[in-house]
Design an enzyme around this catalytic site. Sequence first.
Site, PDB file in Angstrom:
ATOM      1  N   ARG A 104     -92.975  -8.649  15.167  1.00  0.00           N
ATOM      2  CA  ARG A 104     -93.199  -9.818  16.005  1.00  0.00           C
ATOM      3  C   ARG A 104     -94.670 -10.200  15.931  1.00  0.00           C
ATOM      4  O   ARG A 104     -95.536  -9.354  16.169  1.00  0.00           O
ATOM      5  CB  ARG A 104     -92.837  -9.399  17.441  1.00  0.00           C
ATOM      6  CG  ARG A 104     -92.402 -10.505  18.332  1.00  0.00           C
ATOM      7  CD  ARG A 104     -91.837  -9.925  19.615  1.00  0.00           C
ATOM      8  NE  ARG A 104     -92.859  -9.308  20.463  1.00  0.00           N
ATOM      9  CZ  ARG A 104     -92.874  -9.393  21.784  1.00  0.00           C
ATOM     10  NH1 ARG A 104     -91.920 -10.053  22.411  1.00  0.00           N
ATOM     11  NH2 ARG A 104     -93.795  -8.796  22.483  1.00  0.00           N
ATOM     12  N   ASP A 205     -94.919   1.752  19.019  1.00  0.00           N
ATOM     13  CA  ASP A 205     -96.153   2.534  19.146  1.00  0.00           C
ATOM     14  C   ASP A 205     -95.898   3.847  19.884  1.00  0.00           C
ATOM     15  O   ASP A 205     -96.433   4.895  19.516  1.00  0.00           O
ATOM     16  CB  ASP A 205     -97.229   1.727  19.883  1.00  0.00           C
ATOM     17  CG  ASP A 205     -97.869   0.684  18.977  1.00  0.00           C
ATOM     18  OD1 ASP A 205     -97.681   0.763  17.749  1.00  0.00           O
ATOM     19  OD2 ASP A 205     -98.539  -0.213  19.507  1.00  0.00           O
TER      20      ASP A 205
HETATM   21  C1  PRP Z   1     -90.546  -4.865  19.090  1.00  0.00           C
HETATM   22  C2  PRP Z   1     -89.163  -4.338  19.432  1.00  0.00           C
HETATM   23  C3  PRP Z   1     -88.263  -5.465  18.989  1.00  0.00           C
HETATM   24  C4  PRP Z   1     -89.085  -6.679  19.326  1.00  0.00           C
HETATM   25  C5  PRP Z   1     -88.567  -7.259  20.601  1.00  0.00           C
HETATM   26  O1  PRP Z   1     -90.806  -4.699  17.749  1.00  0.00           O
HETATM   27  O2  PRP Z   1     -88.874  -3.107  18.816  1.00  0.00           O
HETATM   28  O3  PRP Z   1     -87.945  -5.432  17.611  1.00  0.00           O
HETATM   29  O4  PRP Z   1     -90.437  -6.236  19.480  1.00  0.00           O
HETATM   30  O5  PRP Z   1     -89.197  -8.443  20.912  1.00  0.00           O
HETATM   31  P1  PRP Z   1     -88.458  -9.866  20.855  1.00  0.00           P
HETATM   32  O6  PRP Z   1     -87.143  -9.687  21.549  1.00  0.00           O
HETATM   33  O7  PRP Z   1     -89.393 -10.762  21.592  1.00  0.00           O
HETATM   34  O8  PRP Z   1     -88.308 -10.256  19.421  1.00  0.00           O
HETATM   35  P2  PRP Z   1     -92.228  -5.018  17.090  1.00  0.00           P
HETATM   36  O9  PRP Z   1     -92.267  -6.406  16.587  1.00  0.00           O
HETATM   37  O10 PRP Z   1     -93.311  -4.607  18.027  1.00  0.00           O
HETATM   38  O11 PRP Z   1     -92.215  -4.099  15.783  1.00  0.00           O
HETATM   39  P3  PRP Z   1     -92.159  -2.494  15.647  1.00  0.00           P
HETATM   40  O12 PRP Z   1     -90.762  -2.091  15.941  1.00  0.00           O
HETATM   41  O13 PRP Z   1     -92.521  -2.289  14.212  1.00  0.00           O
HETATM   42  O14 PRP Z   1     -93.148  -1.876  16.590  1.00  0.00           O
HETATM   43  N1  URA Z   2     -91.570  -5.114  22.198  1.00  0.00           N
HETATM   44  C1  URA Z   2     -91.863  -3.940  22.774  1.00  0.00           C
HETATM   45  O1  URA Z   2     -91.986  -2.905  22.098  1.00  0.00           O
HETATM   46  N2  URA Z   2     -92.012  -3.917  24.117  1.00  0.00           N
HETATM   47  C2  URA Z   2     -91.886  -5.012  24.880  1.00  0.00           C
HETATM   48  O2  URA Z   2     -92.030  -4.922  26.107  1.00  0.00           O
HETATM   49  C3  URA Z   2     -91.582  -6.233  24.254  1.00  0.00           C
HETATM   50  C4  URA Z   2     -91.421  -6.254  22.907  1.00  0.00           C
END
Ligand code: PRP
Ligand code: URA
Length: 211
Positions: A104, A205
């Site tokens: 994201r 994270d």
């Molecule tokens: C986080 C989470 C979802 C997304 C949710 O991933 O694991 O995939 O954000 O947010 P949304 O509903 O607004 O799309 P992130 O993009 O942080 O990637 P990561 O899993 O690599 O940390």
């Molecule tokens: N992605 C995350 O990991 N946490 C949140 O709260 C929203 C998006």
Amino acid sequence: MGKFEVMDHPLIQHKLTMIRDKNVGTKFFRETVKEISTLMAYEVARDMPLKDVEVETPIAKTTKKELAGKKVAIIPILRAGLGMVDGMTDLIPAAKIGFIGMYRDEETLKPHEYFVKLPNDITERQLFIVDPMLATGGSAMMAIEALKKRGCSEKNMKFACLVAAPEGVKAVREAYPDVDIYAAGLDDHLNKDGYIVPGLGDAGDRLFGTK
Ligand code: PRP
Ligand code: URA
């Protein structure tokens, strides 16, 4: 219309509360996400179809039930969805695993797809899409779209997350009404940075110790 279910089993609620604590370390966080995922797999699989089979016990022949219908593929949305895979395969060990890589954008909150690798027979399978967080719903919707583009039916998709925001649930249900959604917890709202409140922070994270 697909279902939206918040899993109110006491063990799920208890474990989810533990990992919301900001002082919990990576090891405990990862292990507990796995445990919650196993408990969720049990519920997500509740309406899997059964068929009659004959079995001979040491005492008598009988007709009993075994799983019928589509085999399962678990589709984690990378990265954080990976944390839910092992917990689910503990209960569904023959499931195939497909991957959808997405991150994201921190400014726009829009998801970007960077990787898709799916089993060849994906269109024949019951799909469990997993990602701990359903925030704006953008990532979930892009993952559903990626699967539809490859011939999968919404009716075969179930989306399981740990924490959902009402905004994300509404967006996914409006865009993809036939997809079932399961959440361990439904939280209050999104803050201005797109984080779920109270949520559990950045799931990726916290799972992988990055920051
Ligand atoms: C986080 C989470 C979802 C997304 C949710 O991933 O694991 O995939 O954000 O947010 P949304 O509903 O607004 O799309 P992130 O993009 O942080 O990637 P990561 O899993 O690599 O940390
Ligand atoms: N992605 C995350 O990991 N946490 C949140 O709260 C929203 C998006």
